[in-house]
Design a protein around this motif. Structure first.
Motif, PDB file in Angstrom:
ATOM      1  N   ASP A   1     -13.773  89.959 -47.053  1.00 26.36           N
ATOM      2  CA  ASP A   1     -13.125  91.005 -46.268  1.00 26.36           C
ATOM      3  C   ASP A   1     -14.157  92.032 -45.772  1.00 26.36           C
ATOM      4  O   ASP A   1     -15.227  92.192 -46.341  1.00 26.36           O
ATOM      5  CB  ASP A   1     -12.073  91.700 -47.128  1.00 26.36           C
ATOM      6  CG  ASP A   1     -10.916  92.225 -46.282  1.00 26.36           C
ATOM      7  OD1 ASP A   1     -11.117  92.355 -45.057  1.00 26.36           O
ATOM      8  OD2 ASP A   1      -9.841  92.481 -46.841  1.00 26.36           O
TER       9      ASP A   1
ATOM     10  N   TYR B   1      -7.660  93.297 -45.116  1.00 31.50           N
ATOM     11  CA  TYR B   1      -6.670  92.216 -45.147  1.00 31.50           C
ATOM     12  C   TYR B   1      -5.979  92.078 -46.503  1.00 31.50           C
ATOM     13  O   TYR B   1      -5.241  91.132 -46.720  1.00 31.50           O
ATOM     14  CB  TYR B   1      -7.336  90.891 -44.789  1.00 31.50           C
ATOM     15  CG  TYR B   1      -7.839  90.843 -43.360  1.00 31.50           C
ATOM     16  CD1 TYR B   1      -6.945  90.756 -42.296  1.00 31.50           C
ATOM     17  CD2 TYR B   1      -9.203  90.893 -43.069  1.00 31.50           C
ATOM     18  CE1 TYR B   1      -7.390  90.712 -40.978  1.00 31.50           C
ATOM     19  CE2 TYR B   1      -9.659  90.860 -41.761  1.00 31.50           C
ATOM     20  CZ  TYR B   1      -8.750  90.764 -40.716  1.00 31.50           C
ATOM     21  OH  TYR B   1      -9.180  90.730 -39.427  1.00 31.50           O
TER      22      TYR B   1
ATOM     23  N   ILE C   1      -1.414  94.440 -45.866  1.00 33.97           N
ATOM     24  CA  ILE C   1      -1.057  94.648 -44.466  1.00 33.97           C
ATOM     25  C   ILE C   1       0.382  95.142 -44.393  1.00 33.97           C
ATOM     26  O   ILE C   1       1.285  94.546 -44.992  1.00 33.97           O
ATOM     27  CB  ILE C   1      -1.222  93.337 -43.663  1.00 33.97           C
ATOM     28  CG1 ILE C   1      -2.670  92.834 -43.805  1.00 33.97           C
ATOM     29  CG2 ILE C   1      -0.861  93.539 -42.193  1.00 33.97           C
ATOM     30  CD1 ILE C   1      -2.864  91.428 -43.344  1.00 33.97           C
TER      31      ILE C   1
ATOM     32  N   ALA D   1      -3.406  88.837 -46.842  1.00 36.55           N
ATOM     33  CA  ALA D   1      -3.952  87.657 -46.147  1.00 36.55           C
ATOM     34  C   ALA D   1      -4.899  86.884 -47.052  1.00 36.55           C
ATOM     35  O   ALA D   1      -5.563  85.959 -46.599  1.00 36.55           O
ATOM     36  CB  ALA D   1      -4.680  88.085 -44.879  1.00 36.55           C
TER      37      ALA D   1
ATOM     38  N   GLN E   1       0.378  84.542 -46.230  1.00 39.71           N
ATOM     39  CA  GLN E   1      -0.332  84.278 -44.975  1.00 39.71           C
ATOM     40  C   GLN E   1       0.639  83.713 -43.931  1.00 39.71           C
ATOM     41  O   GLN E   1       0.589  84.076 -42.754  1.00 39.71           O
ATOM     42  CB  GLN E   1      -1.476  83.289 -45.218  1.00 39.71           C
ATOM     43  CG  GLN E   1      -2.654  83.871 -45.978  1.00 39.71           C
ATOM     44  CD  GLN E   1      -3.684  82.804 -46.334  1.00 39.71           C
ATOM     45  OE1 GLN E   1      -3.355  81.617 -46.437  1.00 39.71           O
ATOM     46  NE2 GLN E   1      -4.922  83.234 -46.542  1.00 39.71           N
TER      47      GLN E   1
ATOM     48  N   ASN F   1      -3.307  90.094 -37.530  1.00 40.07           N
ATOM     49  CA  ASN F   1      -3.639  90.510 -38.885  1.00 40.07           C
ATOM     50  C   ASN F   1      -3.985  89.362 -39.824  1.00 40.07           C
ATOM     51  O   ASN F   1      -3.722  89.420 -41.025  1.00 40.07           O
ATOM     52  CB  ASN F   1      -2.501  91.338 -39.477  1.00 40.07           C
ATOM     53  CG  ASN F   1      -2.491  92.750 -38.917  1.00 40.07           C
ATOM     54  OD1 ASN F   1      -3.488  93.465 -39.011  1.00 40.07           O
ATOM     55  ND2 ASN F   1      -1.387  93.133 -38.300  1.00 40.07           N
TER      56      ASN F   1
END
Length: 962
Positions: A823, A835, A838, A852, A863, A879
């Motif tokens: 990340d 991430y 979110i 994510a 996801q 995103n």
């Protein structure tokens, strides 16, 4: 559910498919509800009471919170009734033709069978039908059985003849009797029009028969000719060189051959040849090498007026040329029975019946360029060109051709001295051949379009009176002469001539074909109207919907939809009813916009279907798709035969069946040996691609007879030594690159499927290459040749020939793994990475958070939820990290597409209805409802239940999403 019927019944009736879900998304969707040309006048001011016959408010279908009565069902079905009512009318109009068919079934059986085969298989030619694979036949049969079920005809696979394709059950043939009756009627009209000069169908016998004869008969006779095919120009020239032949001004000359004999200095005909040898510094010892001979051949210049004249070259006579042609034929086609070289033109022409190999039908000349050349350019007339002296390019090949005889004796009897077709006898009557051609010209005019036009004219000439204003409006779309009754009736829906169709019998037909589907559709709408999804239809949305309708009506008034079948003349009232099944704007908003919005809201509410577990279910399929994934870049070397020279590889199985058991064994051994030789030789090059390309080029240019020198020299000294015996057996080779082969190449819906055997070998090669190379250093080799075949049984045989696959690269599945180390670095003030957490907001305005991150290669449920939330946005998915997005697009997106497919959405709507404990008053209809859902589920598999790659991922779909 009604869509299920429309999707399948199109196959047997030609009904247009209506996609109700997309109705409001595009204004063009308005045309989907139109089935014919629209020529309506505005409704009159008078109003008839709707006839219901004995139809009552008896409950047809009920469930928690709703019930559908027979009367309500009829009111809905009658708006989709045009084709059914017209069919009822037509069965009466064509009763005489139908009676004729029923009393002479054997006479008309062939026509009925043809209609049935076209509907079931999409093919009418019996030979072509017998070429269909078992898998294709099974798929089409199952689909057709369901098609018939939806028009209330129950058949099984046993009712469909899949062997001879001529003995289908009468229940199937009966369905097409009305179609045949229309053809019979149209023929009676055409009988009159072909003799009417004012008709567009008029047949001017002189012109029409002359034209037809010239286009279809005059040149379509059998032809006797020696045709010799070469893979390329080099091979053709090498063959002429092998036989010491050179051309000059369309004639052949034979050169002295210093390969086998010492040239005689005292022979005037050898003097120039000796000069050529001397100039090249070549010894006259009678054993010139092939390479030196090629230099000699190239340097030798044909001259038929060389001085002194005794040294001039002399052209071969026609008989000598023929003998050379036969020698070359025997050389090229050494795997065929040899033809005697002692023939002269005269004796061969007299013995053509015993040398049938030189005679082909017009159709057997599949190479159109060659056919045109032999038929039209070459001639057997004195002083004209009879043979090709130099190789001639014909499509993808080169040919030598010697025209022997055109078998047009019968055709010459049909033409005059100017080659014009003789139409009339001396007494003014048509000749026998003209009568035959007249029937063919007549049949060419009896097209489906013509038959349909005459059937429509017959309908429009029938004074049909309708006793229901709305039914009249919809029927008028395809029947512009229909009239509205002057007074109401309680029992009659339509009247024509002395025949009346009662509402009760009309309802019976509607219910049989539409009842269950339409009732379920109505029940789903009622269920959605009573659901929590009505809260999503705010006042603002209703206002927006109303504005949309008003804009559409305004555009209609400006003629915007005239090309879509809605002329301004029909009036606003009719436009609203035809386009929206509504009497006013508010009704249109409810019937189309609100109804569709409620359905879309439910279908978009994934958690309402299977709870939060729905995301896990979906990503489990994505994981299976990811596990299945492979991609192989490849080329292949193909050994093939084309014994009939139709420019298509013969099927090995079919080819081998033409041979004796001993010959089969011999050919199999030769194919295996050739593939082993190619494999071994390819390994000596810098790369396999380079080697295989060079091998194919060398193979094509090599001669077909093994030189004597091969018996004393190493076997690979010359191309002929290496390849001649394989070419002599009729074997050919080619090498080509292929599109990437992956796990979707042979799945359902693929447009580029490979032969199953080839695909399985490619998958096996990928597995081996991956394990031996990629799993070791994470790289695929750019050149990895499939294993050398140890025997014929280990050869890769497809329906095209025998293959050797060369892997040139590959790829494995992408990973969705992503964590804090991947990340973007967070700021000191940030609690989470970008991430990691979110933010989203649900429909109630409550915030929730998704990650994510994934600690495995597989796509996670969160996801997937991020993707679902954003995929429909204007800017797409924002995103998800690029790496994760790649994996999600590759593995989850196809699964989500399946979930949003029409088949699955119908299943979800059915599931919604199932929660209401619905029940039909007639128990048989409960079974029919289950059958309709089973049909929908089978469509998901396209009736292909044996596709391994598809089943490996989606095989349990209807169990998981039950």
């Amino acid at each position: 559910m009604y869509v299920i019927l429309l999707v399948l019944v199109i196959k047997i009736q030609g009904v247009k498919k209506v996609n109700k879900t997309n109705l409001i998304k595009k204004l063009a969707a308005l045309t989907l509800m139109v089935t014919g040309a629209l020529t309506l006048a505005a409704c009159s001011d008078k109003s008839l009471s709707t006839p219901y016959g004995s139809i009552k408010d008896t409950v047809y279908l009920s469930g928690n919170g709703y019930s559908i009565t027979e009367k309500e069902l009829y009111e809905e079905m009658r708006l989709s009734s045009s084709s059914i009512l017209i069919e009822m009318i037509e069965k009466e109009l064509y009763k005489d033709e139908l009676a004729t068919i029923n009393s002479n079934l054997e006479t008309y059986k062939a026509d009925l069978v043809e209609y049935a085969n076209e509907a079931i298989f999409g093919i009418t030619d019996l030979d072509a039908l017998k070429e269909l694979t078992e898998a294709t036949i099974t798929q089409k049969v199952l689909s057709f059985i369901d098609s018939f079920y939806l028009v209330n005809i129950d058949i099984t696979s046993a009712d469909i003849d899949t062997v001879d394709f001529e003995n289908h059950n009468d229940k199937i043939l009966d369905y097409y009797k009305l179609t045949l009756a229309k053809k019979m009627y149209a023929k009676t009209i055409l009988d009159k029009e072909v003799i009417d000069k004012a008709s567009s169908s008029y047949i001017d016998k002189d012109t029409a028969l002359q034209t037809y004869f010239a286009a279809n008969i005059q040149n379509s006779y059998d032809m006797s000719a020696i045709t010799i095919r070469f893979a390329n120009l080099n091979e053709a020239n090498a063959t002429l060189r092998h036989f010491n032949l050179k051309a000059l001004r369309g004639l052949w000359y034979e050169l002295p051959d210093p390969r086998k004999d010492i040239l005689d200095a005292n022979n005037d005909k050898h003097k120039y040849a000796l000069e050529v040898l001397n100039d090249l510094g070549l010894a006259n010892e009678g054993k010139l090498s092939d390479k030196d001979y090629q230099n000699y051949y190239n340097a030798y210049s044909i001259n038929d007026s060389r001085v002194p004249l005794t040294t001039a070259d002399i052209a071969l006579t026609e008989d000598e040329t023929l003998q050379k042609f036969i020698e070359i034929y025997n050389y090229i086609y050494s795997y065929r029975a040899p033809v005697s070289t002692s023939y002269t033109v005269e004796t061969l022409l007299a013995d053509l019946d015993n040398v049938s190999v030189f005679t082909k039908t017009y159709k057997e000349y599949s190479n159109s360029s060659l056919r045109s050349y032999v038929y039209q350019t070459l001639s057997t007339e004195e002083g004209e060109t009879r043979f090709t002296s130099s190789p001639r390019q014909t499509n993808n090949y080169y040919h030598l051709a010697f025209k022997l005889k055109g078998h047009n004796e019968e055709i010459l009897n049909w033409v005059d001295e100017d080659d014009k077709f003789i139409v009339y006898k001396e007494d003014g009557e048509l000749t026998d051949k003209a009568l035959e051609l007249y029937d063919l010209v007549f049949d060419s005019k009896l097209t489906k379009t013509y038959i349909s036009a005459k059937a429509n004219e017959r309908l429009n000439d029938t004074e049909v009176v309708i006793y229901d204003e709305l039914v009249k409006l919809y029927v008028s779309q395809g029947l512009d002469s229909v009239k509205l009754a002057s007074k109401s009736s309680k029992d009659i829906i339509a009247k024509f001539g002395d025949k009346s169709i009662k509402v009760d019998e009309f309802f019976v037909e509607l219910e049989k074909k539409l009842g269950v589907s339409v009732a379920i559709d109505m029940a789903i709408k009622e269920t959605l109207k009573a659901s929590e999804y009505t809260d999503t239809i705010t006042a603002e949305k209703r206002a927006e919907f109303k504005t949309n309708i008003e804009n559409i009506i305004k555009q209609f008034g400006q003629g915007y939809y005239e090309n879509s079948g809605y002329p301004v003349e029909i009036g606003r009232k009719n436009f609203l009813m035809l386009a929206f099944r509504a009497e006013n704007i508010d009704q249109a908003v409810e019937n189309v916009f609100v109804s569709s919005a409620l359905e879309e809201a439910y279908l978009a509410d994934l958690e309402a279907h299977f709870g939060e577990d729905v995301y896990t279910k979906l990503v489990n399929y994505a994981a299976k798709l990811q596990q299945q994934y492979f991609s192989l870049s490849a080329s292949h070397l193909l050994i093939f035969v084309d014994m009939d020279e139709d420019d298509n590889p013969d099927k090995p199985e079919a080819f081998l069946e033409t041979l004796s058991v001993e010959k089969q064994t011999e050919v199999k051994a030769l194919v295996t040996e050739l593939m082993q030789t190619i494999h071994d030789r390819a390994t000596t090059y810098s790369s396999f691609s380079t080697g295989l390309t060079a091998i194919v080029d060398e193979f094509k240019t090599a001669g077909r007879i093994t030189p004597d020198s091969c018996s004393v020299a190493p076997l690979d000294v010359t191309p002929e030594c290496r390849w001649a015996k394989y070419k002599a057996a009729g074997l050919n080779i080619m090498f080509e690159s292929l599109p990437a082969i992956n796990n979707t190449t042979n799945t359902i819906g693929s447009s580029s499927a490979l032969d199953d055997a080839f695909y399985e070998r490619a998958m096996g090669l990928f597995t081996r290459v991956k394990e031996e190379f990629y799993d070791v250093d994470s790289k695929f080799p750019s050149q990895e040749l499939d294993v050398r075949p140890s025997s014929y049984d280990s050869m890769l045989e497809s329906s095209f020939g025998w293959h050797l696959i060369l892997a040139t690269g590959g790829s494995v599945s992408s990973s969705a793994k992503f964590g804090t180390t991947d990340d973007t670095k967070k700021n000191d003030s940030d609690e989470y990475y970008i991430y990691e957490r979110i933010e989203f907001e649900d429909e109630d305005g409550e915030k929730y958070y998704l990650s994510a991150y994934s600690d495995t290669d597989a796509v996670t449920a969160e996801q997937a939820r991020i993707y679902i939330n954003e995929v429909g946005d204007e800017y797409g998915v924002q995103n998800l990290p690029s790496k994760v997005k790649t994996a999600v697009n590759a593995y989850f997106a196809p699964v989500f597409e399946k979930y949003n497919s029409q088949n699955n959405q119908l299943n979800l709507l059915y599931k919604l209805l199932g929660d209401t404990n619905f029940n039909f008053a007639n128990a048989d209809n409960n079974a029919k409802a289950q059958k309709l859902m089973k049909i929908n589920q089978d469509q998901f598999f396209s009736y292909n239940f044996t596709n391994e790659s598809f089943n490996e991922v989606y095989g349990d779909w209807w169990t998981i999403f039950e």
